[in-house]
Design a protein around this motif. Structure first.
Motif, short mmCIF file in Angstrom:
data_model
loop_
_atom_site.label_atom_id
_atom_site.label_comp_id
_atom_site.label_asym_id
_atom_site.label_seq_id
_atom_site.Cartn_x
_atom_site.Cartn_y
_atom_site.Cartn_z
N GLY A 91 -3.46 13.12 -8.00
CA GLY A 91 -2.12 12.54 -8.12
C GLY A 91 -2.18 11.09 -7.71
O GLY A 91 -3.25 10.49 -7.69
N GLY A 92 -1.04 10.51 -7.37
CA GLY A 92 -1.06 9.11 -6.95
C GLY A 92 -1.33 8.20 -8.13
O GLY A 92 -1.52 8.65 -9.25
N SER A 93 -1.36 6.90 -7.87
CA SER A 93 -1.50 5.97 -8.98
C SER A 93 -2.98 5.82 -9.35
O SER A 93 -3.87 6.09 -8.55
CB SER A 93 -0.91 4.61 -8.60
OG SER A 93 -1.54 4.17 -7.41
N ILE A 94 -3.20 5.39 -10.57
CA ILE A 94 -4.57 5.14 -11.05
C ILE A 94 -5.14 3.96 -10.25
O ILE A 94 -4.43 2.99 -9.98
CB ILE A 94 -4.51 4.79 -12.57
CG1 ILE A 94 -4.21 6.05 -13.39
CG2 ILE A 94 -5.76 4.11 -13.05
CD1 ILE A 94 -5.38 7.00 -13.55
N LEU A 95 -6.40 4.05 -9.87
CA LEU A 95 -7.02 2.95 -9.13
C LEU A 95 -7.07 1.70 -10.00
O LEU A 95 -7.54 1.75 -11.13
CB LEU A 95 -8.47 3.33 -8.74
CG LEU A 95 -8.66 4.55 -7.84
CD1 LEU A 95 -10.15 4.79 -7.62
CD2 LEU A 95 -7.96 4.36 -6.50
N ASN A 96 -6.57 0.58 -9.47
CA ASN A 96 -6.62 -0.64 -10.27
C ASN A 96 -8.04 -1.21 -10.26
O ASN A 96 -8.93 -0.73 -9.55
CB ASN A 96 -5.57 -1.67 -9.81
CG ASN A 96 -5.86 -2.21 -8.41
OD1 ASN A 96 -6.99 -2.17 -7.92
ND2 ASN A 96 -4.83 -2.73 -7.78
N TRP A 97 -8.25 -2.24 -11.07
CA TRP A 97 -9.60 -2.78 -11.26
C TRP A 97 -10.17 -3.35 -9.96
O TRP A 97 -11.33 -3.13 -9.62
CB TRP A 97 -9.57 -3.83 -12.37
CG TRP A 97 -10.90 -4.47 -12.66
CD1 TRP A 97 -11.18 -5.81 -12.62
CD2 TRP A 97 -12.12 -3.82 -13.03
NE1 TRP A 97 -12.51 -6.01 -12.95
CE2 TRP A 97 -13.11 -4.81 -13.20
CE3 TRP A 97 -12.48 -2.48 -13.23
CZ2 TRP A 97 -14.42 -4.52 -13.56
CZ3 TRP A 97 -13.79 -2.18 -13.59
CH2 TRP A 97 -14.73 -3.20 -13.75
N GLU A 98 -9.32 -4.04 -9.19
CA GLU A 98 -9.79 -4.63 -7.94
C GLU A 98 -10.26 -3.54 -6.96
O GLU A 98 -11.31 -3.65 -6.35
CB GLU A 98 -8.66 -5.46 -7.29
CG GLU A 98 -9.13 -6.17 -6.03
CD GLU A 98 -7.98 -6.77 -5.23
OE1 GLU A 98 -8.26 -7.41 -4.22
OE2 GLU A 98 -6.80 -6.57 -5.62
N THR A 99 -9.47 -2.47 -6.85
CA THR A 99 -9.84 -1.37 -5.95
C THR A 99 -11.15 -0.72 -6.39
O THR A 99 -12.02 -0.41 -5.58
CB THR A 99 -8.72 -0.30 -5.92
OG1 THR A 99 -7.50 -0.95 -5.60
CG2 THR A 99 -9.01 0.78 -4.90
N ARG A 100 -11.30 -0.55 -7.71
CA ARG A 100 -12.56 0.04 -8.22
C ARG A 100 -13.75 -0.83 -7.87
O ARG A 100 -14.80 -0.32 -7.47
CB ARG A 100 -12.48 0.19 -9.74
CG ARG A 100 -11.47 1.23 -10.18
CD ARG A 100 -11.42 1.40 -11.69
NE ARG A 100 -10.19 2.06 -12.08
CZ ARG A 100 -9.98 2.59 -13.27
NH1 ARG A 100 -10.91 2.54 -14.20
NH2 ARG A 100 -8.83 3.17 -13.54
N LEU A 101 -13.58 -2.14 -8.02
CA LEU A 101 -14.69 -3.05 -7.69
C LEU A 101 -15.02 -2.99 -6.20
O LEU A 101 -16.19 -3.01 -5.82
CB LEU A 101 -14.35 -4.48 -8.10
CG LEU A 101 -14.42 -4.79 -9.60
CD1 LEU A 101 -13.94 -6.21 -9.87
CD2 LEU A 101 -15.84 -4.61 -10.14
N LYS A 102 -13.97 -2.92 -5.35
CA LYS A 102 -14.23 -2.83 -3.90
C LYS A 102 -15.02 -1.58 -3.58
O LYS A 102 -15.95 -1.59 -2.77
CB LYS A 102 -12.90 -2.80 -3.13
CG LYS A 102 -12.30 -4.18 -2.95
CD LYS A 102 -11.09 -4.11 -2.03
CE LYS A 102 -10.50 -5.47 -1.80
NZ LYS A 102 -9.03 -5.44 -1.70
N ILE A 103 -14.65 -0.47 -4.21
CA ILE A 103 -15.33 0.80 -3.97
C ILE A 103 -16.80 0.71 -4.40
O ILE A 103 -17.69 1.17 -3.68
CB ILE A 103 -14.59 1.96 -4.69
CG1 ILE A 103 -13.25 2.23 -3.99
CG2 ILE A 103 -15.44 3.23 -4.73
CD1 ILE A 103 -12.30 3.15 -4.76
N VAL A 104 -17.05 0.08 -5.56
CA VAL A 104 -18.46 0.01 -5.99
C VAL A 104 -19.26 -0.98 -5.15
O VAL A 104 -20.44 -0.77 -4.90
CB VAL A 104 -18.67 -0.26 -7.50
CG1 VAL A 104 -18.33 0.96 -8.32
CG2 VAL A 104 -17.93 -1.46 -8.00
N VAL A 105 -18.61 -2.05 -4.66
CA VAL A 105 -19.33 -2.98 -3.75
C VAL A 105 -19.76 -2.21 -2.51
O VAL A 105 -20.91 -2.30 -2.07
CB VAL A 105 -18.43 -4.16 -3.31
CG1 VAL A 105 -19.03 -4.88 -2.10
CG2 VAL A 105 -18.27 -5.17 -4.43
#
Length: 308
Positions: A91-105
């Motif tokens: 649920g919750g909102s889709i991860l935005n691009w910035e959040t995805r990049l932070k997670i992969v960093v």
């Protein structure tokens, strides 16, 4: 000497003189020479879990061993795994691009530590979106070192009898040769990058090309990033940042492991992607179709294995 005495980790460090002398290598751990009470010589087998401490690796809180029962106790990761968030299952909102990049960093930093910060270096062997866990602050940590292997000597590669890992994420070179090194993790990480870009399954038999790397490669020859990028983001990203991420993912997937970047280079590149995304101030940049076609032409060469 008391049998079955429990030692603290710092006692183990002292006893082995900071893991100075290697006696041999066991299944999932190294065996070191040690001395107890300054006189009695012992062999100390160190499980990999003990010597891995990094903010982007899931921490071991403790363990229990009574008779046949062995349990490892890890820190709790309140937000589950990256795959669940990408699929919207939580649920919750889709991860935005910035959040995805932070997670992969952050995931990349965890891997970089295993490759360069651990002595001897370690290869994770099972990097995938379900092994990237998120805590309550959405900080990413790599989990599941069950398959990890360490190398006795820096830079030495290993022939491993059993190919371990997850289909779709597995380095084809490792699969073909059983020759394991850090670049096998880099390949799997490239697949993770493509997943966060496309939000597509790694293997999907109904696609023109079932494997994600080949499918993205095919899409790139058409020179269009919109067909690759996760439609749930509705174009809300800096396309320069996305192109760099795609380019990086494709270089991680080079059929020749020697030509893939190291995890240190990967961390630098993803930080660059983040800088691009952060500097745009919330409005999507229009894509320069010319540069995108150039990029795809460069890629086309690396994706299909050429003659060796």
């Amino acid at each position: 000497m008391t049998k079955n005495k429990r030692f603290t980790y710092s006692e183990v460090v002292t006893m082995t003189n900071n893991f100075e002398r290697v006696l041999g290598k066991g299944g999932f751990g190294m065996v070191y020479h040690g001395t107890v009470s300054g006189t009695e010589q012992v062999a100390v087998k160190v499980e990999l879990l003990l010597r891995v401490h990094h903010k982007n690796l899931v921490g071991l809180v403790g363990y229990c061993d009574e008779g046949e029962n062995l349990a490892l106790i890890y820190e709790y990761m309140a937000n589950g795994d990256l795959r669940e968030h990408m699929s919207g299952k939580r649920g919750g909102s889709i991860l935005n691009w910035e959040t995805r990049l932070k997670i992969v960093v952050e995931s990349a930093q965890g891997l970089e530590y295993l490759h360069n910060g651990c002595k001897p270096p370690m290869v994770h062997r099972d990097v995938k979106t379900t092994n990237i866990l998120l805590n309550e602050h959405f900080q990413a940590k790599l989990a599941d070192f069950g398959l990890s292997r360490s190398f006795p000597i820096e830079g030495e590669t290993h022939v491993s009898t059993v190919v371990a890992g997850t289909p779709g994420y597995l380095d084809p070179e490792y699969y073909r040769t059983n020759w394991l090194n850090e670049k096998s993790d880099v390949y799997s990480f490239g697949i993770v990058l493509l997943e966060i870009i496309t939000n597509q399954p790694v293997i999907n038999q109904s696609r023109e090309k079932p494997h994600i790397a080949e499918w993205v490669g095919l899409m790139l020859t058409k020179g269009d990033i919109k067909n690759i990028m996760d439609p749930n983001l509705y174009g809300d990203y800096d396309s320069g940042s996305v192109w760099r991420a795609v380019e990086l993912a494709m270089s991680c997937l080079n059929p020749s492991s020697a030509r893939r970047p190291t995890m240190s280079q990967v961390v630098i590149e993803i930080n660059e992607c983040l800088a691009y995304e952060n500097s745009r101030g919330g409005t999507s940049h229009n894509m320069n179709s010319q540069s995108s076609i150039e990029v795809s032409m460069n890629f086309d060469i690396g994706i299909t294995p050429g003659p060796r």
